[in-house]
Design a protein around this motif. Structure first.
Motif, PDB file in Angstrom:
ATOM      1  N   LEU A   1     -34.339  -0.860  35.626  1.00 57.06           N
ATOM      2  CA  LEU A   1     -35.416  -0.290  36.436  1.00 57.06           C
ATOM      3  C   LEU A   1     -34.902   0.916  37.231  1.00 57.06           C
ATOM      4  O   LEU A   1     -35.533   1.977  37.251  1.00 57.06           O
ATOM      5  CB  LEU A   1     -35.979  -1.351  37.397  1.00 57.06           C
ATOM      6  N   LEU A   2     -33.730   0.753  37.837  1.00 56.02           N
ATOM      7  CA  LEU A   2     -33.163   1.845  38.638  1.00 56.02           C
ATOM      8  C   LEU A   2     -32.873   3.070  37.763  1.00 56.02           C
ATOM      9  O   LEU A   2     -33.135   4.203  38.156  1.00 56.02           O
ATOM     10  CB  LEU A   2     -31.886   1.368  39.342  1.00 56.02           C
ATOM     11  N   HIS A   3     -32.342   2.819  36.559  1.00 57.36           N
ATOM     12  CA  HIS A   3     -32.053   3.924  35.631  1.00 57.36           C
ATOM     13  C   HIS A   3     -33.330   4.637  35.200  1.00 57.36           C
ATOM     14  O   HIS A   3     -33.360   5.861  35.052  1.00 57.36           O
ATOM     15  CB  HIS A   3     -31.302   3.406  34.401  1.00 57.36           C
TER      16      HIS A   3
ATOM     17  N   LEU B   1     -35.483  17.364  33.224  1.00 60.85           N
ATOM     18  CA  LEU B   1     -35.159  16.082  33.846  1.00 60.85           C
ATOM     19  C   LEU B   1     -33.798  16.150  34.547  1.00 60.85           C
ATOM     20  O   LEU B   1     -33.638  15.672  35.675  1.00 60.85           O
ATOM     21  CB  LEU B   1     -35.160  14.978  32.779  1.00 60.85           C
ATOM     22  N   ALA B   2     -32.826  16.789  33.876  1.00 61.94           N
ATOM     23  CA  ALA B   2     -31.485  16.913  34.467  1.00 61.94           C
ATOM     24  C   ALA B   2     -31.558  17.709  35.773  1.00 61.94           C
ATOM     25  O   ALA B   2     -30.912  17.378  36.765  1.00 61.94           O
ATOM     26  CB  ALA B   2     -30.547  17.593  33.481  1.00 61.94           C
TER      27      ALA B   2
ATOM     28  N   ILE C   1     -32.724  13.495  43.379  1.00 63.46           N
ATOM     29  CA  ILE C   1     -32.257  12.113  43.388  1.00 63.46           C
ATOM     30  C   ILE C   1     -30.771  12.059  43.708  1.00 63.46           C
ATOM     31  O   ILE C   1     -29.982  12.834  43.182  1.00 63.46           O
ATOM     32  CB  ILE C   1     -32.504  11.447  42.016  1.00 63.46           C
ATOM     33  N   GLY C   2     -30.405  11.127  44.588  1.00 61.96           N
ATOM     34  CA  GLY C   2     -28.991  10.873  44.856  1.00 61.96           C
ATOM     35  C   GLY C   2     -28.633   9.512  44.291  1.00 61.96           C
ATOM     36  O   GLY C   2     -29.330   8.537  44.548  1.00 61.96           O
TER      37      GLY C   2
ATOM     38  N   LEU D   1     -32.236   8.295  34.236  1.00 61.60           N
ATOM     39  CA  LEU D   1     -31.008   8.129  33.462  1.00 61.60           C
ATOM     40  C   LEU D   1     -31.313   7.482  32.119  1.00 61.60           C
ATOM     41  O   LEU D   1     -30.546   7.586  31.175  1.00 61.60           O
ATOM     42  CB  LEU D   1     -29.998   7.274  34.234  1.00 61.60           C
ATOM     43  N   GLU D   2     -32.451   6.772  32.059  1.00 68.42           N
ATOM     44  CA  GLU D   2     -32.934   6.212  30.795  1.00 68.42           C
ATOM     45  C   GLU D   2     -34.403   6.584  30.664  1.00 68.42           C
ATOM     46  O   GLU D   2     -35.097   6.789  31.661  1.00 68.42           O
ATOM     47  CB  GLU D   2     -32.817   4.678  30.803  1.00 68.42           C
TER      48      GLU D   2
END
Lengths: 173, 241
Positions: B49-51, B79-80, B87-88, B56-57
């Motif tokens: 979920l966090l990714h 996105l990058a 986002i940190g 990141l996903e």
């Protein structure tokens, strides 16, 4: 508490208000529920039991208390006494067992409610620990309190796993 | 205003009969300034979920919004860029660059986002001071304790003033004292209005959040607000007259 107050007098004879200040410093936020008169009630009981005596003092309303020989013996005994751990888990465990057996309540719900309550008090302890100044001895007590609650929370995870799997319900129900 | 939002967010791993839903149609709203903790057993989907939240996903289905922008349909490049600026990330294993000093690690995200070296340095100095590492700025990560490394990693996560900080088991490798240091920094971030999402096993970390979500099998099973000041503590003294 009697034993702790008695042991505090082993360092040197003290006034009631000094003892109270030392207790509160050691207990931090956990000592906030102590009412001001409690220390004098305790000292009165200890004096009656012959464990402490009132020393002569320049001011009659500021009594200085000192250990008697039997008080010293009791302090020595208390220091070497080992406290028996008392995990208060049986009642909650039985609550889950009967709730599941008689279908009175959903054990998983009971676990969730208990978890929320533990988290609230853990939060309070953690915020209190963060608010303590560096080097506070009360933090050590708070750490201990938090570790107990963390252990309880982990046990609740086990309870949840057990009671959310239907085939784990006791077979004799 | 919601800083983070998901709608029917889903992530599947594997194929055919072994297909698993790690995250199962999750709706989540995180308002600005909230500290949210997500707990659950290993494999419940909380790290996935966090990714997904941090890009990141990529999700299998559903939407992820950061502020006003939908991120699940962005190109890799966009996105990058968004990840760097908005986002940190804080990870369990710190993920500092071993060859760079503490200060250089903290400067790096600002430089990658196109800031001047001077600006990046000023920000790094400020952040290292905030996390109590001003005197460790020239040290390599290998010369820092675990707790100091994680504090450096938190400073790095804040380099670009992110809209949200996402932390994955931030105290997982730390002892009690270092955990307390991290919690103190999180408390300061919270007071400063920083939005924070923390995935954790650590009950102490979860207990200091504003809100706690419990996950099982890719779904939310509990969503609780934790409120301050209840006076439960004083009743715990356990000493009798």
């Amino acid at each position: 508490m009697q034993d702790a107050v008695l042991a505090m007098l082993a360092k040197e004879p003290s006034h009631g208000y000094e003892l109270r200040a030392r207790l509160q410093q050691s207990l931090g936020p956990l000592g906030e529920s102590m009412n001001p008169g409690q220390i004098y009630v305790t000292l009165g009981r200890l004096e009656k039991a012959g464990l402490i005596v009132c020393e002569p003092s320049d001011s009659p309303d500021r009594k200085v208390y000192a250990l008697t020989p039997s008080g010293q013996q009791r302090v020595a005994a208390w220091l070497t006494e080992v406290a028996r751990p008392k995990p208060d888990l049986a009642e909650f465990h039985l609550k889950l067992v009967v709730a599941a057996a008689a279908r009175l309540a959903d054990p998983v719900e009971l676990v969730a409610a208990q978890r929320r309550e533990l988290l609230r008090i853990l939060r309070e302890a953690q915020l209190a620990a963060l608010a303590e100044p560096a080097g506070s001895t009360a933090v050590v007590l708070l750490e201990g309190v938090m570790l107990r609650f963390q252990a309880d929370l982990r046990w609740l995870d086990i309870c949840e796993r057990t009671w959310s799997t239907p085939h784990n319900e006791p077979e004799d129900t | 205003m919601n800083v983070l939002q998901t709608r029917r967010l889903t992530k599947e791993h594997g194929a055919g009969a072994s297909r698993v839903r790690a995250v199962d149609e999750v709706d989540l709203d995180v308002p600005e300034g909230q500290t949210l903790a997500v707990m659950g057993p290993s494999g419940c989907g909380k790290s996935t979920l966090l990714h997904l939240l941090g890009g990141l996903e990529r999700p299998t289905a559903g939407e992820v919004w950061i502020g006003q922008r939908r991120t699940d349909s962005l190109s890799e490049r966009a996105l990058a860029r968004l990840r760097r600026r908005s986002i940190g990330f804080v990870f369990q294993a710190f993920h500092l660059v071993d060859e760079l000093s503490t200060a250089e690690n903290v400067e790096l995200p600002a430089l990658l986002a196109g800031r001047s070296l001077r600006e990046a340095r000023r920000r790094a100095d400020f952040l290292l001071d905030q996390v109590g590492l001003a005197d460790r700025a020239r040290h390599l990560p290998s010369e820092l304790s675990g707790g100091q490394r994680q504090r450096a990693a938190i400073a790095r996560a804040l380099a670009n003033e992110p809209q949200v900080v996402l932390a994955d088991e931030p105290t997982g490798n730390l002892d009690t004292a270092a955990t307390t240091d991290v919690l103190r920094i999180f408390a300061e971030l919270r007071a400063a209005g920083q939005t924070l999402v923390i995935v954790t096993h650590d009950e102490r970390v979860a207990a200091t959040a504003d809100r706690l979500i419990s996950m099982r099998d890719g779904m939310f099973v509990d969503d609780t607000r934790l409120l301050d000041g209840t006076g439960r503590l004083a009743g715990l003294i356990g000493l009798e007259g």
